[in-house]
Design a protein around this motif. Structure first.
Motif, PDB file in Angstrom:
ATOM      1  N   ALA A 169       0.832  -1.203   0.000  1.00 56.55           N
ATOM      2  CA  ALA A 169       0.000   0.000   0.000  1.00 56.55           C
ATOM      3  C   ALA A 169       0.863   1.248   0.000  1.00 56.55           C
ATOM      4  O   ALA A 169       0.565   2.244  -0.678  1.00 56.55           O
ATOM      5  CB  ALA A 169      -0.912  -0.007   1.227  1.00 56.55           C
ATOM      6  N   LEU A 170       1.967   1.201   0.720  1.00 60.39           N
ATOM      7  CA  LEU A 170       2.900   2.334   0.755  1.00 60.39           C
ATOM      8  C   LEU A 170       3.523   2.560  -0.625  1.00 60.39           C
ATOM      9  O   LEU A 170       3.677   3.698  -1.080  1.00 60.39           O
ATOM     10  CB  LEU A 170       3.979   2.023   1.793  1.00 60.39           C
ATOM     11  CG  LEU A 170       5.058   3.041   2.131  1.00 60.39           C
ATOM     12  CD1 LEU A 170       5.548   2.793   3.545  1.00 60.39           C
ATOM     13  CD2 LEU A 170       6.232   2.918   1.180  1.00 60.39           C
ATOM     14  N   GLU A 172       2.199   1.757  -3.546  1.00 55.94           N
ATOM     15  CA  GLU A 172       1.167   2.302  -4.442  1.00 55.94           C
ATOM     16  C   GLU A 172       0.940   3.789  -4.188  1.00 55.94           C
ATOM     17  O   GLU A 172       0.770   4.573  -5.128  1.00 55.94           O
ATOM     18  CB  GLU A 172      -0.130   1.523  -4.239  1.00 55.94           C
ATOM     19  CG  GLU A 172      -0.063   0.094  -4.746  1.00 55.94           C
ATOM     20  CD  GLU A 172      -1.297  -0.698  -4.369  1.00 55.94           C
ATOM     21  OE1 GLU A 172      -2.201  -0.107  -3.737  1.00 55.94           O
ATOM     22  OE2 GLU A 172      -1.356  -1.902  -4.701  1.00 55.94           O
ATOM     23  N   GLN A 173       0.939   4.196  -2.919  1.00 51.10           N
ATOM     24  CA  GLN A 173       0.767   5.615  -2.593  1.00 51.10           C
ATOM     25  C   GLN A 173       1.895   6.460  -3.176  1.00 51.10           C
ATOM     26  O   GLN A 173       1.669   7.549  -3.693  1.00 51.10           O
ATOM     27  CB  GLN A 173       0.714   5.792  -1.077  1.00 51.10           C
ATOM     28  CG  GLN A 173      -0.549   5.251  -0.436  1.00 51.10           C
ATOM     29  CD  GLN A 173      -0.494   5.312   1.065  1.00 51.10           C
ATOM     30  OE1 GLN A 173       0.453   5.847   1.640  1.00 51.10           O
ATOM     31  NE2 GLN A 173      -1.508   4.764   1.716  1.00 51.10           N
ATOM     32  N   GLU A 174       3.096   5.934  -3.117  1.00 50.91           N
ATOM     33  CA  GLU A 174       4.243   6.667  -3.659  1.00 50.91           C
ATOM     34  C   GLU A 174       4.134   6.826  -5.167  1.00 50.91           C
ATOM     35  O   GLU A 174       4.435   7.888  -5.720  1.00 50.91           O
ATOM     36  CB  GLU A 174       5.537   5.923  -3.291  1.00 50.91           C
ATOM     37  CG  GLU A 174       6.793   6.679  -3.642  1.00 50.91           C
ATOM     38  CD  GLU A 174       8.042   5.990  -3.122  1.00 50.91           C
ATOM     39  OE1 GLU A 174       9.137   6.372  -3.542  1.00 50.91           O
ATOM     40  OE2 GLU A 174       7.904   5.084  -2.286  1.00 50.91           O
ATOM     41  N   GLU A 176       1.327   6.826  -6.962  1.00 51.96           N
ATOM     42  CA  GLU A 176       0.230   7.757  -7.245  1.00 51.96           C
ATOM     43  C   GLU A 176       0.664   9.203  -7.016  1.00 51.96           C
ATOM     44  O   GLU A 176       0.288  10.103  -7.754  1.00 51.96           O
ATOM     45  CB  GLU A 176      -0.968   7.418  -6.361  1.00 51.96           C
ATOM     46  CG  GLU A 176      -1.675   6.132  -6.756  1.00 51.96           C
ATOM     47  CD  GLU A 176      -2.808   5.797  -5.819  1.00 51.96           C
ATOM     48  OE1 GLU A 176      -3.049   6.604  -4.892  1.00 51.96           O
ATOM     49  OE2 GLU A 176      -3.454   4.750  -5.997  1.00 51.96           O
ATOM     50  N   ARG A 177       1.452   9.439  -5.990  1.00 48.68           N
ATOM     51  CA  ARG A 177       1.928  10.790  -5.698  1.00 48.68           C
ATOM     52  C   ARG A 177       2.784  11.325  -6.841  1.00 48.68           C
ATOM     53  O   ARG A 177       2.709  12.491  -7.219  1.00 48.68           O
ATOM     54  CB  ARG A 177       2.717  10.771  -4.383  1.00 48.68           C
ATOM     55  CG  ARG A 177       3.075  12.154  -3.860  1.00 48.68           C
ATOM     56  CD  ARG A 177       4.014  12.051  -2.667  1.00 48.68           C
ATOM     57  NE  ARG A 177       3.436  11.269  -1.591  1.00 48.68           N
ATOM     58  CZ  ARG A 177       4.102  10.918  -0.496  1.00 48.68           C
ATOM     59  NH1 ARG A 177       5.380  11.260  -0.359  1.00 48.68           N
ATOM     60  NH2 ARG A 177       3.518  10.212   0.445  1.00 48.68           N
ATOM     61  N   LYS A 180       0.486  12.193  -9.892  1.00 52.66           N
ATOM     62  CA  LYS A 180      -0.331  13.394  -9.728  1.00 52.66           C
ATOM     63  C   LYS A 180       0.478  14.661  -9.937  1.00 52.66           C
ATOM     64  O   LYS A 180       0.044  15.598 -10.577  1.00 52.66           O
ATOM     65  CB  LYS A 180      -0.950  13.398  -8.325  1.00 52.66           C
ATOM     66  CG  LYS A 180      -2.083  12.394  -8.161  1.00 52.66           C
ATOM     67  CD  LYS A 180      -2.666  12.459  -6.754  1.00 52.66           C
ATOM     68  CE  LYS A 180      -3.799  11.460  -6.597  1.00 52.66           C
ATOM     69  NZ  LYS A 180      -4.350  11.482  -5.214  1.00 52.66           N
ATOM     70  N   ASN A 196       3.236  14.018   6.564  1.00 47.47           N
ATOM     71  CA  ASN A 196       2.629  12.683   6.469  1.00 47.47           C
ATOM     72  C   ASN A 196       3.712  11.632   6.232  1.00 47.47           C
ATOM     73  O   ASN A 196       3.827  11.078   5.134  1.00 47.47           O
ATOM     74  CB  ASN A 196       1.602  12.637   5.325  1.00 47.47           C
ATOM     75  CG  ASN A 196       0.494  13.651   5.517  1.00 47.47           C
ATOM     76  OD1 ASN A 196      -0.220  13.616   6.508  1.00 47.47           O
ATOM     77  ND2 ASN A 196       0.362  14.556   4.554  1.00 47.47           N
ATOM     78  N   ASP A 198       5.596   8.098   6.094  1.00 45.13           N
ATOM     79  CA  ASP A 198       5.153   6.713   5.976  1.00 45.13           C
ATOM     80  C   ASP A 198       6.007   5.822   6.881  1.00 45.13           C
ATOM     81  O   ASP A 198       6.875   6.299   7.611  1.00 45.13           O
ATOM     82  CB  ASP A 198       5.181   6.242   4.519  1.00 45.13           C
ATOM     83  CG  ASP A 198       6.575   6.338   3.908  1.00 45.13           C
ATOM     84  OD1 ASP A 198       7.571   6.149   4.634  1.00 45.13           O
ATOM     85  OD2 ASP A 198       6.682   6.611   2.694  1.00 45.13           O
TER      86      ASP A 198
END
Length: 379
Positions: A169-170, A172-174, A176-177, A180, A196, A198
């Motif tokens: 999950a970490l 995937e968040q990276e 996506e960031r 964007k 924020n 991680d």
């Protein structure tokens, strides 16, 4: 020392200096003669501290107990820099090589540490709960028992969540960031990390907090030195927190509200994970551990022990004579034979003697019995 388990150090010099460098949970000392031309070549030692190893500088005439290796100073009176290890879990070895199974340091090699974890999420080490994976020095070199508790507490991550689930999950968040806003400047990236952080970032920043706040070595035997560290802790050994023993036998501390569990009796999340031995069973949590949480009423978290106390409070106290009588009855019951044993000792009555049957008749009886069951008889 005579009782030390480490190897002898083949270094003899009248005047030498000691320098040190750390990597994760290892420390390398380098002994160098002040006059290299006349003295011996430099000698490297790599230390592992275990659970109780440390270095102490003390007068040579008052060596601390369990001082297994000593470096003497030239001053008068001389002092000794001692490697002290009461439990003897620590060790040292000759040479400058770090242990090959240890990954990059979470402090001095943060980028390499982060890449090493995210590139190897297919490893079986990440099949384990995140609290156990954080102690794997192949990937988290430098993280210990109190650090894992503090890191998971700050992020409100359940300690027995699967490690791969948390770290994927970490990842995937990276990704996506980056998609964007790929044009983020370095200062903006640092600001986002500070606001924020991680899991992997806290593996770097949390131990760094300890180092930056450390003015004197933390020593539990001296309350003045240990007070600052104790005040810094938010979860580990803090009253009101819960704890379980993981499959490796280490104790993980956590807060149930931070875990995000439902505390209703009978909920599957209130029982310890399989293979993990409870120290404080989650079904018997004290009420103060969830005090102030409006989502939980006292009836939802009433422990079994408190019900037993209420039943005991409704009964009149027993006198000393009754207690003694009860104890005597228990001793008499212990001396009596058990029911199971009595069954095993039943008297066996002799069966009435039967007339001897000739062997030929026995064979014919067995053959007819087989045929009656549908089995072919022997020829």
């Amino acid at each position: 020392s005579a009782v030390g388990r480490g190897p002898e150090v083949p270094f003899r010099s009248e005047a030498y200096s000691i320098s040190a460098i750390a990597r994760g949970k290892e420390l390398r000392l380098t002994l160098s003669a002040l006059e290299p031309a006349a003295g011996p070549p430099a000698q490297d030692l790599v230390f592992r501290f275990g659970m109780s190893g440390s270095f102490r500088l003390s007068p040579a005439a008052e060596l601390p107990r369990h001082a297994h290796l000593r470096f003497l100073t030239r001053e008068s009176p001389p002092r000794a820099l001692c490697f002290v290890d009461p439990r003897r879990f620590g060790s040292w070895r000759l040479g400058d090589a770090w242990q090959p199974e240890r990954g990059p340091c979470v402090l001095s090699e943060y980028q390499a540490f982060r890449e090493n974890v995210l590139k190897n999420l297919d490893d079986r080490a990440f099949d384990k709960p995140i609290c156990e994976a954080l102690l794997n020095q192949k990937y988290f070199n430098g993280i210990g028992n109190y650090l894992r508790a503090e890191i998971l507490f700050r992020l409100k991550i359940p300690p027995f969540e699967k490690a791969r689930t948390v770290l994927e999950a970490l990842k995937e968040q990276e990704q996506e960031r980056r998609k964007k806003d790929p044009s983020l400047t370095l200062s903006k990236k640092l600001k986002l990390k500070q606001e924020n952080p991680d899991l992997l970032e806290l593996c770097h920043s949390v131990p760094m907090e300890v180092i930056m706040a450390e003015k004197q070595p933390f020593d539990p035997e001296h309350s003045d030195n240990y007070a600052a560290f104790k005040n810094w802790l938010r979860c580990y050994l803090v009253p009101g927190m819960s704890s379980l023993r993981d499959r490796s036998g280490r104790t993980i501390w956590f807060q149930v509200r931070a875990w995000g569990c439902c505390l209703e009796l009978g909920s599957p999340q209130t029982t310890p994970p399989r293979g993990h031995r409870p120290i404080f069973c989650l079904l018997r949590l004290p009420l103060h551990s969830v005090a102030g949480d409006p989502a939980l009423t006292p009836t939802q978290v009433t422990p079994r022990a408190s019900k037993q106390r209420r039943r005991a409070a409704g009964k009149p106290p027993k006198s000393e004579e009754e207690e003694e009588k009860k104890e005597e009855e228990k001793e008499e019951e212990a001396d009596r034979p058990r029911k199971g044993c009595a069954r095993g000792r039943r008297k066996v009555t002799a069966a009435p003697a039967l007339p001897e049957v000739p062997p030929s008749v026995r064979r014919s009886l067995r053959t007819s019995a087989r045929r009656g069951k549908g089995e072919p008889g022997r020829p």
